[in-house]
Design a protein around this motif. Structure first.
Motif, PDB file in Angstrom:
ATOM      1  N   THR A 210       0.808  -1.231   0.000  1.00 54.53           N
ATOM      2  CA  THR A 210       0.000   0.000   0.000  1.00 54.53           C
ATOM      3  C   THR A 210       0.837   1.276   0.000  1.00 54.53           C
ATOM      4  OG1 THR A 210      -0.127  -0.074   2.427  1.00 54.53           O
ATOM      5  CG2 THR A 210      -1.901  -1.145   1.212  1.00 54.53           C
ATOM      6  N   ASN A 211       2.091   1.171   0.410  1.00 56.30           N
ATOM      7  CA  ASN A 211       2.929   2.372   0.558  1.00 56.30           C
ATOM      8  C   ASN A 211       3.242   3.074  -0.757  1.00 56.30           C
ATOM      9  OD1 ASN A 211       3.176   2.133   3.410  1.00 56.30           O
ATOM     10  ND2 ASN A 211       4.720   0.538   3.133  1.00 56.30           N
ATOM     11  N   ASP A 212       3.354   2.307  -1.841  1.00 54.43           N
ATOM     12  CA  ASP A 212       3.723   2.945  -3.107  1.00 54.43           C
ATOM     13  C   ASP A 212       2.593   2.974  -4.131  1.00 54.43           C
ATOM     14  OD1 ASP A 212       3.845   0.205  -3.344  1.00 54.43           O
ATOM     15  OD2 ASP A 212       5.707   0.151  -4.500  1.00 54.43           O
ATOM     16  N   VAL A 213       1.367   2.765  -3.675  1.00 54.53           N
ATOM     17  CA  VAL A 213       0.215   2.796  -4.580  1.00 54.53           C
ATOM     18  C   VAL A 213       0.078   4.156  -5.263  1.00 54.53           C
ATOM     19  CG1 VAL A 213      -2.312   2.755  -4.702  1.00 54.53           C
ATOM     20  CG2 VAL A 213      -1.101   0.992  -3.425  1.00 54.53           C
ATOM     21  N   SER A 214       0.166   5.215  -4.494  1.00 54.99           N
ATOM     22  CA  SER A 214      -0.028   6.561  -5.045  1.00 54.99           C
ATOM     23  C   SER A 214       1.023   6.911  -6.100  1.00 54.99           C
ATOM     24  CB  SER A 214       0.007   7.593  -3.915  1.00 54.99           C
ATOM     25  OG  SER A 214      -0.218   8.896  -4.422  1.00 54.99           O
ATOM     26  N   SER A 215       2.285   6.658  -5.802  1.00 57.17           N
ATOM     27  CA  SER A 215       3.354   7.019  -6.735  1.00 57.17           C
ATOM     28  C   SER A 215       3.305   6.182  -8.014  1.00 57.17           C
ATOM     29  CB  SER A 215       4.724   6.866  -6.063  1.00 57.17           C
ATOM     30  OG  SER A 215       4.930   5.526  -5.638  1.00 57.17           O
TER      31      SER A 215
END
Length: 330
Positions: A210-215
């Motif tokens: 979930t930590n790099d979903v946005s990027s």
């Protein structure tokens, strides 16, 4: 004297027969009562909380309760919060507690349960491809052993066709999914094949958690005319984050299931996850009551997926909805 003695023996014989009959009746009654008072223990391992998996769990519980009776079933529902190591711990606990059956909701849950026990019946639900999930060399529709269940796979060729339906001028397709989910990778590969045949340039964009979903979504939205997201549990739990990025970039998303579409997509080929759960519940009852052996039960699929569109997001992106699609109502 002899006559009295014979009568006494006959009376004794009748009394003994009555006593034996009473014992036989009592034993039969006790056996029947014991059987009817059986309480089945079912461990439910759900990978993560989101609408699709929640609906599948609810459908399963409702169907089992309806068929067996509320007093005859005890559910132990556990959520792994998207963590595969937690799923392994939960599955191991279910095995040690000798549950009568385990429901594994989502692929990682199935993998954890299958590793934890080879004897307790395991039913998967919301699992896309059992051959991929369990690394089976041969698969004819039946897993065998102690595993069976239901699949949420909608025809991938028909999903790919929705890309051209909603974005007819698209040239570049971005496929977005979690690299930790093997069934998402399978769907991505299949859709990519169909898309390339239709003349689209395809690039995959994967996030590990979930930590790099946005990027990663930002990369996909910036470099794609349209994005496809398979039935990915991590994407489903982060659908609002994905929408914030994609909507700002004005990049439409075709989703693999309704829950993702509801929050960030323009269209999907919809599976009824509650209905899928009910089907799995029927299978559970057949196994628990001894009517069917799990080793011989083929994987079941949702029969009639529905072509749906999201009116809100379509309007925001100025997308004209093609004929044959049903408006999603939240």
């Amino acid at each position: 004297m002899k006559k009295i003695k014979v009568l006494s023996i006959m009376a004794a014989s009748l009394a003994m027969g009555a006593a034996l009959a009473g014992c036989s009746s009592s034993t039969s009654s006790t056996g029947s009562s014991s059987s009817s008072n059986k309480v089945y223990k079912i461990g439910i391992l759900q990978l993560v909380q989101h609408e699709a998996l929640d609906a599948a769990t609810k459908g399963f519980k409702d169907e089992v309760t309806k068929e067996l009776g509320k007093s005859h079933v005890k559910f132990d529902t556990q959520n792994a919060q998207g963590d595969s190591s937690t799923a392994t711990t939960i599955a191991t606990n279910f095995a040690s507690e000798k549950e009568d059956l385990i429901l594994a909701n989502a692929t990682a849950s199935l993998q954890a349960a299958e590793s934890a026990t080879k004897t307790i019946p395991i039913l998967g639900t919301a699992v896309t491809n059992y051959q991929v999930a369990l690394n089976l060399k041969k698969f004819n529709g039946t897993v065998g052993g102690n595993v069976s269940g239901t699949s949420d796979l909608a025809p991938l060729d028909k999903q790919e066709k929705m890309i051209k339906d909603f974005v007819p001028k698209a040239k570049k397709l971005g496929i977005l999914y979690c690299s930790a989910e093997p069934n998402s990778k399978y769907q991505a590969e299949q859709v990519a094949k169909y898309a390339k045949k239709d003349g689209l340039t395809v690039k995959t964009y994967t996030f590990s958690d979930t930590n790099d979903v946005s990027s990663v979504t930002q990369q996909a939205a910036s470099n794609s005319d349209v994005i496809y997201i398979p039935t990915d549990n991590t994407a489903a739990s982060c659908a609002k984050t994905i929408n914030n990025v994609a909507l700002k970039a004005k990049t439409p998303i075709i989703a693999g299931e309704e829950g993702i579409m509801a929050k960030c997509g323009v269209a999907t080929l919809s599976i009824d996850y509650y209905g899928l759960g009910k089907t799995t519940g029927k299978m559970a009852v057949q196994i628990l009551t001894g009517k069917k052996k799990i080793s011989k039960m083929p994987i079941q699929y949702y029969a009639n997926p529905v072509k749906e569109y999201n009116p809100t997001i379509c309007k925001k992106l100025g997308i004209k909805v093609p004929k044959g699609y049903k408006a999603f109502k939240n």
